[in-house]
Design a protein around this motif. Structure first.
Motif, mmCIF file in Angstrom:
data_model
loop_
_atom_site.group_PDB
_atom_site.id
_atom_site.type_symbol
_atom_site.label_atom_id
_atom_site.label_comp_id
_atom_site.label_asym_id
_atom_site.label_seq_id
_atom_site.Cartn_x
_atom_site.Cartn_y
_atom_site.Cartn_z
ATOM 1 N N VAL A 84 132.616 76.174 -13.790
ATOM 2 C CA VAL A 84 133.859 75.445 -14.068
ATOM 3 C C VAL A 84 133.575 74.419 -15.161
ATOM 4 O O VAL A 84 132.556 73.710 -15.101
ATOM 5 N N ALA A 85 134.458 74.328 -16.129
ATOM 6 C CA ALA A 85 134.310 73.322 -17.180
ATOM 7 C C ALA A 85 134.702 71.952 -16.630
ATOM 8 O O ALA A 85 135.732 71.809 -15.966
ATOM 9 N N ASP A 86 133.879 70.956 -16.901
ATOM 10 C CA ASP A 86 134.206 69.592 -16.501
ATOM 11 C C ASP A 86 135.283 69.031 -17.437
ATOM 12 O O ASP A 86 135.467 69.526 -18.550
ATOM 13 N N ARG A 87 135.983 67.990 -16.966
ATOM 14 C CA ARG A 87 136.991 67.364 -17.836
ATOM 15 C C ARG A 87 136.348 66.645 -19.019
ATOM 16 O O ARG A 87 136.987 66.425 -20.051
ATOM 17 N N ILE A 88 135.059 66.270 -18.874
ATOM 18 C CA ILE A 88 134.326 65.654 -19.978
ATOM 19 C C ILE A 88 133.784 66.764 -20.870
ATOM 20 O O ILE A 88 133.051 67.643 -20.412
ATOM 21 N N GLU A 89 134.144 66.733 -22.122
ATOM 22 C CA GLU A 89 133.739 67.795 -23.040
ATOM 23 C C GLU A 89 132.223 67.915 -23.099
ATOM 24 O O GLU A 89 131.498 66.928 -23.147
ATOM 25 N N GLY A 90 131.740 69.159 -23.063
ATOM 26 C CA GLY A 90 130.316 69.402 -23.164
ATOM 27 C C GLY A 90 129.571 69.318 -21.851
ATOM 28 O O GLY A 90 128.347 69.442 -21.822
ATOM 29 N N ARG A 91 130.303 69.150 -20.764
ATOM 30 C CA ARG A 91 129.675 69.122 -19.445
ATOM 31 C C ARG A 91 130.238 70.247 -18.589
ATOM 32 O O ARG A 91 131.419 70.594 -18.694
ATOM 33 N N THR A 92 129.379 70.796 -17.730
ATOM 34 C CA THR A 92 129.743 71.976 -16.943
ATOM 35 C C THR A 92 129.260 71.822 -15.504
ATOM 36 O O THR A 92 128.228 71.196 -15.248
ATOM 37 N N ILE A 93 130.017 72.402 -14.597
ATOM 38 C CA ILE A 93 129.646 72.414 -13.178
ATOM 39 C C ILE A 93 129.391 73.863 -12.773
ATOM 40 O O ILE A 93 130.249 74.735 -12.950
ATOM 41 N N VAL A 94 128.198 74.122 -12.258
ATOM 42 C CA VAL A 94 127.831 75.450 -11.756
ATOM 43 C C VAL A 94 127.674 75.337 -10.240
ATOM 44 O O VAL A 94 126.986 74.432 -9.751
ATOM 45 N N VAL A 95 128.330 76.233 -9.501
ATOM 46 C CA VAL A 95 128.285 76.197 -8.039
ATOM 47 C C VAL A 95 127.726 77.521 -7.532
ATOM 48 O O VAL A 95 128.184 78.596 -7.932
#
Length: 342
Positions: free
Chosen positions: A294-305
């Motif tokens: 999922v893409a985080d709301r902060i550009e350039g950051r990502t959440i992997v689950v």
């Protein structure tokens, strides 16, 4: 061809899970079950859910004739495992589910587990048992060291991203929620229902969790330089499952594509459509690992689950997957059962 196996430590959760899984295997027969404190009992007495199976009576390890055994699963506590394995026949194939052979450097083992390694000869030949990434080495191995369940979950989420140079290696946060069965079957005050239910807590915070040794070893080898992740496990009042939420700096679409590419031919790893996240409900009782990006709301950051069942893909299922490779069986044999839901 039928392969005869022994399970040492059969009265624990991972031992019982091995029995459950092997019941579905077309070419493996359980020839011996050892449990020192419960020797003389039937598996039905120790685990009533297995009473429909025709199984050997539990015995002491010293009572097993290993001359007729093709492979031994060792589901014993760390320290005990290395001492037992050092005394087993040198030609016997072994899958160890403990922590005793996971760390290649004996000094690192002593650092994380508090005692000197007592089976250095066996340590030198051990292959790290993360099946999807050490498949060829496992096929020819005599001794395979199963990974920690937390360590496996985090690695499935992160290895392709580290090897692909897709994330900032100094900005990795790994947050895990772990089911209580991961703590084993021994009686512990903090695991009593009244102590554990209706809440959850972080534990081994900062730098004390032993699986950090595996993360340091594996991620640093992939990157070619030291990599240290921030890692906090949490104990949740559920029986099975691990959910890893990983926060990284990197492009979300590129990360998702890298995981899709890395796992497209892997039968047990499912990468979800972009933007979806997995649940432990969807892998319960199975050898599958589900991964979402999922893409985080902060550009350039990502959440992997990532989600898996700690007793199956995180331990006993992985052990059987490795045994299949070692015995020349289909890697998926006995392991394609659907998850249990709800």
């Amino acid at each position: 061809m039928t392969h005869k196996v022994a399970i040492l430590g059969a009265s624990g959760y991972t031992g019982a899970e091995l029995v459950r899984l092997i019941a579905n295997h077309p070419n493996i027969e359980i020839a011996a079950l050892a449990a020192e404190r419960k020797a003389g009992l039937s598996m039905a007495q120790v685990f009533p859910h297995l009473r429909h199976m025709s199984l050997p009576v539990l015995c002491k390890i010293s009572e097993i004739d290993f001359s007729d055994i093709d492979l031994c699963f060792c589901a014993l506590p760390h320290k005990t495992s290395q001492e037992v394995i050092a005394a087993l026949p040198k030609t016997l194939k072994i899958v160890d589910l403990s922590a005793d052979f996971r760390l290649r450097d004996p000094a690192e083992y002593e650092k994380w587990y508090g005692n000197a390694h007592a089976a250095l000869e066996q340590q030198e030949e051990a292959v790290y048992g993360l099946s999807e990434f050490y498949r060829e080495e496992i096929k020819s191995a005599r001794l395979v060291a199963g990974t920690g369940c937390n360590a496996a979950t985090g690695q499935f989420a992160l290895r392709p991203l580290i090897s692909g140079g897709l994330i900032d290696l100094d900005e990795i946060i790994l947050d895990l929620k772990c089911a209580v069965s991961g703590a084993g079957r021994a009686l512990k005050e903090n695991l009593l229902h009244a102590e554990l239910s209706e809440g959850y807590n972080a534990y081994a915070i900062g730098s004390t969790h032993r699986h950090l040794g595996e993360f340091d070893q594996e991620f640093s080898a992939l990157a070619g330089r030291p990599v240290k992740v921030q890692f906090t496990p949490h104990l949740v009042p559920t029986n099975r499952g691990i959910l890893a939420t990983v926060y990284v700096k990197g492009d979300a679409q590129a990360i998702h594509q890298a995981l899709v590419t890395a796992y497209k031919d892997e039968p047990f790893i499912e990468v979800l459509p972009f933007g979806e996240a997995p649940s432990t409900h969807h892998v319960r009782g199975s050898n599958f690992c589900h991964i979402g990006v999922v893409a985080d709301r902060i550009e350039g950051r990502t959440i992997v689950v990532a989600a898996l069942d700690n007793l199956t893909k995180g331990s006993s299922g992985q052990a059987l997957q490795n045994a299949n490779l070692m015995l020349g069986e289909e890697e998926t044999a006995g392991l394609m059962m659907a998850p249990l839901f709800p």
